[in-house]
Design a protein around this motif. Structure first.
Motif, short mmCIF file in Angstrom:
data_model
loop_
_atom_site.label_atom_id
_atom_site.label_comp_id
_atom_site.label_asym_id
_atom_site.label_seq_id
_atom_site.Cartn_x
_atom_site.Cartn_y
_atom_site.Cartn_z
N VAL A 5 4.85 7.07 0.82
CA VAL A 5 5.81 6.06 1.25
C VAL A 5 5.20 4.70 0.92
CG1 VAL A 5 6.99 5.02 3.22
CG2 VAL A 5 6.72 7.51 3.09
N VAL A 6 5.85 3.97 0.02
CA VAL A 6 5.32 2.69 -0.45
C VAL A 6 5.72 1.60 0.54
CG1 VAL A 6 5.17 1.09 -2.38
CG2 VAL A 6 5.54 3.52 -2.81
N GLN A 7 4.74 0.85 1.01
CA GLN A 7 4.98 -0.19 2.01
C GLN A 7 4.73 -1.57 1.40
OE1 GLN A 7 5.34 0.21 5.62
NE2 GLN A 7 5.02 2.39 5.87
N PHE A 8 5.57 -2.54 1.77
CA PHE A 8 5.40 -3.93 1.37
C PHE A 8 5.50 -4.82 2.60
CE2 PHE A 8 7.24 -1.89 -2.42
CZ PHE A 8 6.33 -2.27 -3.39
N ARG A 9 4.75 -5.92 2.57
CA ARG A 9 4.83 -6.91 3.64
C ARG A 9 4.92 -8.31 3.04
NH1 ARG A 9 5.65 -2.79 5.70
NH2 ARG A 9 4.91 -1.98 7.72
N ASP A 10 5.38 -9.23 3.85
CA ASP A 10 5.53 -10.62 3.45
C ASP A 10 4.17 -11.22 3.13
OD1 ASP A 10 7.09 -12.77 2.92
OD2 ASP A 10 7.38 -13.37 4.99
N ASP A 11 4.09 -11.94 2.04
CA ASP A 11 2.85 -12.62 1.65
C ASP A 11 2.79 -13.97 2.39
OD1 ASP A 11 0.56 -13.52 0.36
OD2 ASP A 11 1.66 -14.17 -1.43
N ILE A 12 2.55 -13.90 3.71
CA ILE A 12 2.69 -15.06 4.56
C ILE A 12 1.71 -16.18 4.20
CG2 ILE A 12 1.13 -14.13 6.32
CD1 ILE A 12 4.37 -16.12 7.01
N TYR A 13 0.50 -15.83 3.77
CA TYR A 13 -0.49 -16.85 3.40
C TYR A 13 -0.45 -17.20 1.92
CZ TYR A 13 -2.72 -15.97 7.99
OH TYR A 13 -2.98 -15.84 9.34
N GLN A 14 0.50 -16.62 1.20
CA GLN A 14 0.73 -16.92 -0.21
C GLN A 14 -0.53 -16.69 -1.05
OE1 GLN A 14 2.94 -20.60 -0.81
NE2 GLN A 14 3.99 -20.37 1.16
N TRP A 48 0.85 -1.19 0.00
CA TRP A 48 0.00 0.00 0.00
C TRP A 48 0.88 1.23 0.00
CZ3 TRP A 48 1.08 -2.93 4.28
CH2 TRP A 48 1.60 -2.26 5.40
N SER A 49 0.25 2.38 -0.23
CA SER A 49 0.95 3.66 -0.14
C SER A 49 -0.04 4.67 0.38
CB SER A 49 1.48 4.08 -1.52
OG SER A 49 2.09 5.35 -1.43
N ALA A 50 0.25 5.24 1.53
CA ALA A 50 -0.61 6.29 2.07
C ALA A 50 -0.32 7.59 1.34
CB ALA A 50 -0.39 6.44 3.58
N LYS A 51 -1.05 8.66 1.67
CA LYS A 51 -0.89 9.89 0.90
C LYS A 51 0.44 10.58 1.14
CE LYS A 51 -3.87 12.38 4.18
NZ LYS A 51 -5.16 13.07 4.29
N ASP A 52 1.26 10.02 2.07
CA ASP A 52 2.63 10.51 2.23
C ASP A 52 3.57 9.94 1.17
OD1 ASP A 52 2.80 7.88 3.09
OD2 ASP A 52 2.74 8.44 5.20
#
Length: 444
Positions: free
Chosen positions: A405-414, A399-403
């Protein structure tokens, strides 16, 4: 951190600072790419990390800049991630970023040719300013950039290139672009009116946002379901907070966890304040049960309120068919783990009393002081919310909030369609014998 400079001392560091303030430091501009001024030489010097310490404070703040009170969900979510998609499409069209393959431990103060690869990688993703140059030195510029990268990927912001930081760095830009596009669809489905006040649990991010008037009023860490017992995504409403809750073990946990534990240690239930109750509410002695039987007894397994209760001080109920809820935990140390996929589907909440106070703010008679007083009594106390609060349990890995800053997280459940995005997995841990906790008998 920065060293104090005596006023009488005229160093290369102060010379550079003066030159920068005069506008001479535009060394990363494309027009000057083929030239190298004396200032270029200073910035790109291999030994620069040993003296360029006035930027330490700036570097240490880089990870903090990733924190935002902008919520993930809401009407602006799709537009924000579309901006990120456009930026990553440009990165991909320009050839992506290089892999970083360190042979030595890279951290602040190290000089290594691989640091140049790292600098290029971090510059392309926007974590390192181009003006930092291309030396071999892992200086405070690079330290701050690595910390920023780690914070954007949900990793400990220690500035050290460990195993998972390197793996995250080396996911191709094209794969990250596809991850953003996958999550655009998820965010579009959550872009309507979510309510003036709501709670969001983001499973891959392992954290909770309490949102009010489109701003994050409270953000706290969570422990969510392990791969074999995942937390379910659902839109629902929180209707109740229970202080000093009883814990009733689900049938699955009785069969998978409690029965084997009782075969090893017949005193387990007694030591952990778990009572057996029949359908009339009468207590049954554990000594009368055949724990080696193929099927678990048709009894209620209920743990009394108290410090060792699997939900500790608080249970937060919302409407759902999965017997899942938000709750406290007696093992606060679990929140220090990098990967907090340890539960059987429920969500354990760090700083749960802060969340309870926020939820009950419109329910008369329940300020923080009264919540604390009741918890101290160890008396089971259900509290119905005057107005139910929406809760959205979502699976958002990018996701990317209106600041911006692009965020990524581990796709733990694939669920993202690319196995490369599931960098880390957890299958639970063998638990030591002892007092019951939500690590060894995990509430559903």
């Amino acid at each position: 951190m920065s060293k104090k400079i005596e006023s009488a001392t005229f160093s290369r560091r102060s010379l550079l600072r003066t030159a920068l303030s005069a506008g001479v430091a535009a060394v990363a501009a494309p027009a000057l790419a083929q030239q190298q001024s004396p200032i270029d030489s200073l910035i790109n010097a291999p030994g620069r990390g040993s003296w360029d310490d006035q930027f330490d404070a700036r570097g240490s703040r880089a990870a903090v800049g990733v924190i935002s009170n902008n919520p993930i969900l809401g009407p602006e979510g799709p537009a924000n991630i579309q901006q990120a998609i456009a930026a990553y499409q440009q990165i991909v069209s320009n050839g992506g970023w290089p892999e970083v393959n360190p042979t030595n431990r890279l951290q602040l103060g190290v000089a290594d040719p691989v640091v140049q690869q790292l600098r290029r990688r971090l510059t392309i993703s926007g974590d390192l300013d181009e003006s930092a140059g291309m030396s071999n030195a892992f200086d405070s510029y690079v330290d701050g950039a690595v910390k920023r990268f780690q914070a954007r990927h949900g990793l400990p912001s220690d500035g050290v290139l460990g195993e998972f930081t390197v793996k995250a760095l080396n996911i191709p830009a094209q794969t990250r672009l596809m991850q953003l596009q996958t999550n655009l669809v998820r965010l579009q489905s959550m872009s309507g009116d979510l309510g003036q006040r709501y709670v969001m649990v983001n499973i891959p991010a392992m954290y909770i946002e309490a949102v009010e008037n489109d701003r994050v009023a409270l953000r706290t860490n969570a422990i969510v379901g392990r791969i074999s017992r995942p937390t379910h995504a659902i839109n629902s409403k929180i209707y109740e907070v229970i202080l000093n809750p009883y814990w009733t073990a689900p049938r699955s946990i009785i069969e998978k966890d409690i029965m084997p534990l009782m075969r090893k240690d017949p005193t387990y239930l007694t030591r952990n304040n778990i009572r057996l109750l029949d359908n009339r509410g009468q207590e049954v002695s554990p000594e009368t049960i055949d724990w080696n039987a193929p099927k678990a007894p048709n009894l209620m397994f209920r743990q009394d309120p108290g410090k060792i209760n699997a939900m500790a001080s608080t249970k937060i109920n919302f409407h759902n068919p999965n017997n899942e809820y938000l709750h406290d935990t007696p093992e606060q140390g679990l929140f220090n783990k990098m990967m907090r996929f340890d539960s059987s589907g429920c969500m354990r909440v760090q700083n749960v009393r802060d969340l309870s106070t926020w939820l009950l703010k419109d329910t008369p008679g329940w300020p923080r002081q009264e919540i604390e007083r009741v918890i101290a009594t160890r008396q089971n106390t259900p509290i119905k919310l005057t107005q139910e609060v929406p809760v959205y349990i979502v699976y958002i890995t990018a996701w990317s909030a209106k600041d911006r800053v692009v965020q990524f997280r581990d796709d733990i459940y694939q669920k993202d369609g690319d196995q490369e995005l599931a960098l880390q997995t957890t299958n639970g841990m063998e638990q030591p014998a002892g007092a019951i906790t939500d690590r060894d008998i995990l509430p559903q």
